[in-house]
Scaffold this active site. Structure first.
Site, PDB file in Angstrom:
ATOM      1  N   ILE A 111      34.623 -34.032  83.500  1.00 46.20           N
ATOM      2  CA  ILE A 111      34.018 -35.294  83.083  1.00 46.20           C
ATOM      3  C   ILE A 111      33.445 -36.003  84.305  1.00 46.20           C
ATOM      4  O   ILE A 111      34.086 -36.035  85.364  1.00 46.20           O
ATOM      5  CB  ILE A 111      35.113 -36.198  82.466  1.00 46.20           C
ATOM      6  CG1 ILE A 111      35.742 -35.505  81.261  1.00 46.20           C
ATOM      7  CG2 ILE A 111      34.560 -37.586  82.102  1.00 46.20           C
ATOM      8  CD1 ILE A 111      37.123 -36.033  80.913  1.00 46.20           C
ATOM      9  N   CYS A 112      32.253 -36.598  84.157  1.00 47.95           N
ATOM     10  CA  CYS A 112      31.729 -37.489  85.195  1.00 47.95           C
ATOM     11  C   CYS A 112      31.028 -38.640  84.494  1.00 47.95           C
ATOM     12  O   CYS A 112      31.316 -38.944  83.348  1.00 47.95           O
ATOM     13  CB  CYS A 112      30.815 -36.740  86.176  1.00 47.95           C
ATOM     14  SG  CYS A 112      29.240 -36.255  85.472  1.00 47.95           S
ATOM     15  N   ARG A 113      30.107 -39.299  85.170  1.00 54.67           N
ATOM     16  CA  ARG A 113      29.468 -40.475  84.574  1.00 54.67           C
ATOM     17  C   ARG A 113      28.485 -40.084  83.480  1.00 54.67           C
ATOM     18  O   ARG A 113      28.484 -40.652  82.404  1.00 54.67           O
ATOM     19  CB  ARG A 113      28.765 -41.293  85.661  1.00 54.67           C
ATOM     20  CG  ARG A 113      28.307 -42.667  85.206  1.00 54.67           C
ATOM     21  CD  ARG A 113      27.651 -43.426  86.333  1.00 54.67           C
ATOM     22  NE  ARG A 113      26.387 -42.818  86.699  1.00 54.67           N
ATOM     23  CZ  ARG A 113      25.216 -43.134  86.151  1.00 54.67           C
ATOM     24  NH1 ARG A 113      25.146 -44.063  85.225  1.00 54.67           N
ATOM     25  NH2 ARG A 113      24.111 -42.532  86.531  1.00 54.67           N
ATOM     26  N   GLY A 125      27.399 -36.449  83.069  1.00 50.81           N
ATOM     27  CA  GLY A 125      27.455 -35.025  82.751  1.00 50.81           C
ATOM     28  C   GLY A 125      26.823 -34.120  83.792  1.00 50.81           C
ATOM     29  O   GLY A 125      26.955 -32.901  83.723  1.00 50.81           O
ATOM     30  N   MET A 168      30.909 -40.272  80.791  1.00 54.42           N
ATOM     31  CA  MET A 168      31.557 -41.515  80.389  1.00 54.42           C
ATOM     32  C   MET A 168      30.561 -42.530  79.824  1.00 54.42           C
ATOM     33  O   MET A 168      30.937 -43.439  79.102  1.00 54.42           O
ATOM     34  CB  MET A 168      32.330 -42.123  81.558  1.00 54.42           C
ATOM     35  CG  MET A 168      33.546 -41.313  81.978  1.00 54.42           C
ATOM     36  SD  MET A 168      34.760 -41.027  80.641  1.00 54.42           S
ATOM     37  CE  MET A 168      35.552 -42.635  80.553  1.00 54.42           C
TER      38      MET A 168
END
Length: 104
Positions: free
Chosen positions: A65-67, A69, A93
């Site tokens: 997971i990141c901000r 993708g 996110m």
């Protein structure tokens, strides 16, 4: 190039709501995760991953997971080349509508 598996935020939320035991790893920076991570996710900054491979188990599948993708996709690509089972959370996110744990 091998394709990277992905999951969207809705699918992930359904799995978590169903009580599925998932290995979630958030690769954002410290100041980003301070505003909230998916409950149960482990924080491992993207830049730290090469030095923390010993914490990952090749027998397990991890969802990254990141901000948005992008970084998590790069992490998935790198780890898949090292023989790990990985899935990228598309949309990151920014698209996550479920609960978050805030650690401010």
């Amino acid at each position: 190039m091998e394709e990277i598996k992905s999951i969207n935020t809705e699918e992930l939320k359904k799995k978590l709501d169903n009580g599925d035991k998932l290995e979630l790893i958030d690769v954002r920076e410290d100041e980003e995760v301070a505003y909230g991570m998916i409950p149960g996710a482990k924080h491992m900054k993207m830049s730290d991953i090469p030095n923390r491979l010993n914490e990952l188990d090749k027998g397990k599948e991890y969802i990254f997971i990141c901000r948005s993708g992008g970084r998590s996709f790069n992490v998935c690509h790198y780890l898949q080349q090292q023989g790990y089972k990985v899935t990228n959370m598309e949309g990151g996110m920014l698209e996550w509508g479920g609960d978050v744990e805030v650690n401010l």
